[in-house]
Design an enzyme around this catalytic site. Structure first.
Site, PDB file in Angstrom:
ATOM      1  CG  ASN A   9      30.902  -5.378  44.590  1.00  8.37           C
ATOM      2  OD1 ASN A   9      30.490  -5.044  45.505  1.00  8.37           O
ATOM      3  ND2 ASN A   9      31.576  -6.562  44.281  1.00  8.37           N
ATOM      4  CE  LYS A  11      35.074  -6.526  45.752  1.00  6.62           C
ATOM      5  NZ  LYS A  11      36.160  -7.560  45.841  1.00  6.62           N
ATOM      6  CG  HIS A  89      32.118 -11.070  44.159  1.00 10.89           C
ATOM      7  ND1 HIS A  89      32.996 -11.542  44.821  1.00 10.89           N
ATOM      8  CD2 HIS A  89      32.234 -10.053  43.340  1.00 10.89           C
ATOM      9  CE1 HIS A  89      33.923 -10.636  44.599  1.00 10.89           C
ATOM     10  NE2 HIS A  89      33.774  -9.872  43.686  1.00 10.89           N
ATOM     11  CD  GLU A  91      34.843 -10.442  47.674  1.00 14.97           C
ATOM     12  OE1 GLU A  91      34.077  -9.582  47.770  1.00 14.97           O
ATOM     13  OE2 GLU A  91      36.041  -9.812  47.016  1.00 14.97           O
ATOM     14  CD  GLU A 161      34.473  -9.847  39.835  1.00 10.32           C
ATOM     15  OE1 GLU A 161      34.779  -8.402  39.786  1.00 10.32           O
ATOM     16  OE2 GLU A 161      34.155 -10.307  40.894  1.00 10.32           O
ATOM     17  N   GLY A 167      41.448  -7.815  44.176  1.00 16.65           N
ATOM     18  CA  GLY A 167      42.048  -7.267  45.668  1.00 16.65           C
ATOM     19  C   GLY A 167      43.111  -7.455  45.687  1.00 16.65           C
ATOM     20  CB  SER A 205      43.794  -5.799  40.314  1.00 15.10           C
ATOM     21  OG  SER A 205      43.720  -6.493  41.459  1.00 15.10           O
TER      22      SER A 205
HETATM   23  P1  13P Z   1      39.068  -5.291  42.973  1.00 12.12           P
HETATM   24  O1  13P Z   1      38.798  -4.190  41.636  1.00 12.12           O
HETATM   25  O2  13P Z   1      39.306  -4.573  44.356  1.00 12.12           O
HETATM   26  O3  13P Z   1      40.149  -6.152  42.629  1.00 12.12           O
HETATM   27  O4  13P Z   1      37.751  -6.332  43.326  1.00 12.12           O
HETATM   28  C1  13P Z   1      37.201  -6.770  41.848  1.00 12.12           C
HETATM   29  C2  13P Z   1      35.773  -7.300  42.413  1.00 12.12           C
HETATM   30  O5  13P Z   1      35.758  -8.106  43.215  1.00 12.12           O
HETATM   31  C3  13P Z   1      34.668  -6.675  41.835  1.00 12.12           C
HETATM   32  O6  13P Z   1      33.433  -7.460  42.214  1.00 12.12           O
END
Ligand code: 13P
Length: 249
Positions: A9, A11, A89, A91, A161, A167, A205
């Site tokens: 992903n 982002k 997601h 976010e 997640e 992150g 992560s």
């Molecule tokens: P990270 O791997 O950067 O922690 O992000 C995970 C994520 O949100 C994947 O959709």
């Protein structure tokens, strides 16, 4: 169970030049299914550079067509060659007001167009500390089930997640992740859905050095990778770990 699935992903990252370099150093591996979920404007160009990986988007409109300025429909994503789309997601839930009902509608829109929704669920740190992780995840899944039915959920991928692991560099431990994954598997089975047919990804992560033990857990069927998917070396190492974990089962 099918092969493990590792999904990048990206982002809100990338440029034509950077994507070309990244994709040029990535490609399908034997023994693992791989996909990249890229920003909308780069779907068409990425479709030409997949090297055997599958294509996905990071969100989708709940609407099919009409006066919805700025929206992108599931049918458009399918038209561009997408196989997957991430929905719900954390976010999008936290920053863009997507509630459980909207996430359900988006999953339904994806399925209507023949896409596989990757349905993201997960608790916040406060919810985990209050012992509510599975309750939150169950509520999020129930909203999707209401929108897509058992048949729809069976055709979906679920990504666990935990918000506190995204992150932050602090992945869930193998036991923490496995416990919720087993809970999700049980929850799906309780709805009368053959739960071994639904792939459950862990996200938060995931890096080359923690991927292998996570993928070795019995109910972790792959990963949803954020930051590390922007490095070809890291993404490919994570995908190799998934292929290796599959072989050892
Ligand atoms: P990270 O791997 O950067 O922690 O992000 C995970 C994520 O949100 C994947 O959709």
């Amino acid at each position: 169970m099918a092969k493990k699935l590792v999904v990048g992903n990206w982002k809100l990252n990338g440029s034509l030049a950077a994507n070309g370099a990244l994709l040029g150093a990535c490609g399908a591996l034997a023994g693992v299914d791989m996909a990249v979920c890229v920003p909308f404007p780069y779907l068409a160009d990425t479709a030409l550079r997949l090297n055997g990986m599958a294509l996905g988007a990071q969100s989708v409109s709940e609407f099919q067509s009409g006066a919805y300025t700025g929206e992108v429909s599931a049918e458009m994503l399918a038209d561009l060659g997408c196989q997957f789309v991430i929905v719900g997601h954390s976010e999008r839930r936290a920053l863009f007001g997507e509630d459980d009902a909207i996430v359900g509608s988006k999953a339904a829109a994806a399925l209507r167009a023949g896409l596989t929704p990757i349905i993201c669920v997960g608790e916040s740190l406060g919810e985990r500390e209050a012992g509510q992780a599975m309750e939150v995840v169950g509520r999020q899944l129930a909203a999707v089930l209401k929108a897509v039915g058992a048949q729809g959920l069976k055709q979906s991928v679920v990504a666990y997640e935990p918000v506190w692991a995204i992150g932050t560099g602090r992945a869930a431990s193998t036991d923490e992740a496995q416990e919720v994954h087993a809970g999700i598997r049980r929850w799906i089975a309780e709805q009368g859905i053959p739960s071994d047919k639904v792939r459950l990804l862990y996200g938060g992560s995931v890096k080359p050095d923690n991927a292998q033990p996570l993928f070795a857990m019995p109910d972790i069927d792959g990963g949803l990778i954020g930051g590390a998917s922007l490095s070809a070396q890291d993404f490919m190492a994570i995908c190799r770990a998934a292929a290796d974990a599959d072989k050892s089962h």
